[in-house]
Design an enzyme around this catalytic site. Structure first.
Site, mmCIF file in Angstrom:
data_model
loop_
_atom_site.group_PDB
_atom_site.id
_atom_site.type_symbol
_atom_site.label_atom_id
_atom_site.label_comp_id
_atom_site.label_asym_id
_atom_site.label_seq_id
_atom_site.Cartn_x
_atom_site.Cartn_y
_atom_site.Cartn_z
ATOM 1 N N LEU A 57 31.484 48.032 73.973
ATOM 2 C CA LEU A 57 32.406 47.520 74.990
ATOM 3 C C LEU A 57 31.624 46.564 75.879
ATOM 4 O O LEU A 57 30.514 46.880 76.307
ATOM 5 C CB LEU A 57 32.976 48.664 75.826
ATOM 6 C CG LEU A 57 33.778 49.740 75.080
ATOM 7 C CD1 LEU A 57 34.210 50.842 76.045
ATOM 8 C CD2 LEU A 57 35.001 49.139 74.391
ATOM 9 N N ILE A 83 26.949 49.442 75.501
ATOM 10 C CA ILE A 83 27.283 48.371 76.428
ATOM 11 C C ILE A 83 26.872 47.020 75.854
ATOM 12 O O ILE A 83 25.703 46.774 75.575
ATOM 13 C CB ILE A 83 26.583 48.573 77.786
ATOM 14 C CG1 ILE A 83 26.842 49.984 78.321
ATOM 15 C CG2 ILE A 83 27.058 47.504 78.770
ATOM 16 C CD1 ILE A 83 28.304 50.323 78.509
ATOM 17 N N LYS A 84 27.855 46.157 75.701
ATOM 18 C CA LYS A 84 27.609 44.820 75.183
ATOM 19 C C LYS A 84 27.235 43.904 76.352
ATOM 20 O O LYS A 84 28.002 43.751 77.307
ATOM 21 C CB LYS A 84 28.856 44.311 74.467
ATOM 22 C CG LYS A 84 28.599 43.450 73.242
ATOM 23 C CD LYS A 84 29.894 43.217 72.493
ATOM 24 C CE LYS A 84 29.652 42.452 71.213
ATOM 25 N NZ LYS A 84 30.937 42.157 70.526
ATOM 26 N N ILE A 85 26.067 43.302 76.262
ATOM 27 C CA ILE A 85 25.526 42.464 77.328
ATOM 28 C C ILE A 85 25.256 41.063 76.777
ATOM 29 O O ILE A 85 24.606 40.929 75.732
ATOM 30 C CB ILE A 85 24.199 43.041 77.864
ATOM 31 C CG1 ILE A 85 24.386 44.476 78.370
ATOM 32 C CG2 ILE A 85 23.600 42.136 78.931
ATOM 33 C CD1 ILE A 85 25.007 44.596 79.721
#
Length: 218
Positions: A57, A83-85
């Site tokens: 996400l 966590i998509k960064i």
């Protein structure tokens, strides 16, 4: 090679899961917007559907403090949240901070081996080079993947490589031949992986011959 499905549509995720080949899910704001549902509702539905598989996400903030704050909120949604960064200076700072708290990250929008090197050194769990988009600018996305693999092997990085922006079955074939850890693949391309005209012709022939010979298993 692990297969992630690159979608936020629950019906597509369920189908790949039923086929027994699903290892994870990647989403982004664009994919979540295509579900026709509020983004949080769609995300929670996915997390519940595959509680034992990683689901990426993406944060929306572009500053360090904002990314970390959003990441912590997203992480509360499920134990399987990744966590998509985005790959930016602020993003890499956020990856380091999240790694220190053992929150898994997926560094996205990676286009060069040097970006992948930095992401790994920052402690990213996953890094996502965009194969198709690299091809779009008249360079070879598969060659970039190959260089990233060589660099990671040389230094023993534990960051897993997710080949992203997969456009067709031949991208998948080349990724598998290279030994990429993961390919995140659109649903329509996964469907195409099952298909070959000779398979269809052969099955039709077998069934016709069985009917002529009055062969019945049950």
């Amino acid at each position: 090679m692990k297969i992630f499905v690159d979608t936020a549509k629950i019906e597509e995720i369920r189908k790949v899961k039923e086929w027994g080949i699903l290892d994870g899910v990647t989403t982004n704001p664009t994919l979540l917007s295509q579900t026709g549902k509020p983004w949080k509702e769609a995300a929670i539905e996915i997390l519940k559907e595959v509680p034992d598989l990683p689901v990426s996400l993406e944060v929306l903030a572009t500053d360090f403090e904002g990314m970390v704050k959003e990441a912590k909120e997203l992480a509360k949604m499920g134990d399987n949240v990744v966590i998509k960064i985005p790959f930016t200076v602020e993003g890499i700072k956020a990856v380091q901070a999240l790694a220190a708290e053992e929150i898994p990250t997926n560094v996205t929008l990676v286009f060069t081996p040097m970006q992948a090197l930095i992401a790994a050194k920052a402690g990213a769990t996953y890094v996502s080079p965009f194969v198709g988009r690299i091809d779009d600018i008249s360079y070879d996305g598969i060659s970039v993947l190959e260089e990233i693999l060589q660099i990671y092997a040389a230094y023993g990085f534990e960051t897993e490589i997710i080949a992203a922006s997969i456009r067709h079955v031949d991208h998948v074939r080349k990724c598998a031949l290279l030994g990429v850890d993961i390919a995140t693949i659109p649903f329509k391309v996964i469907e195409q992986m099952f298909k070959h005209p000779l398979t269809d012709i052969g099955l039709t022939k077998f069934l016709e011959d069985a009917k002529k010979a009055n062969i019945s298993i049950l």
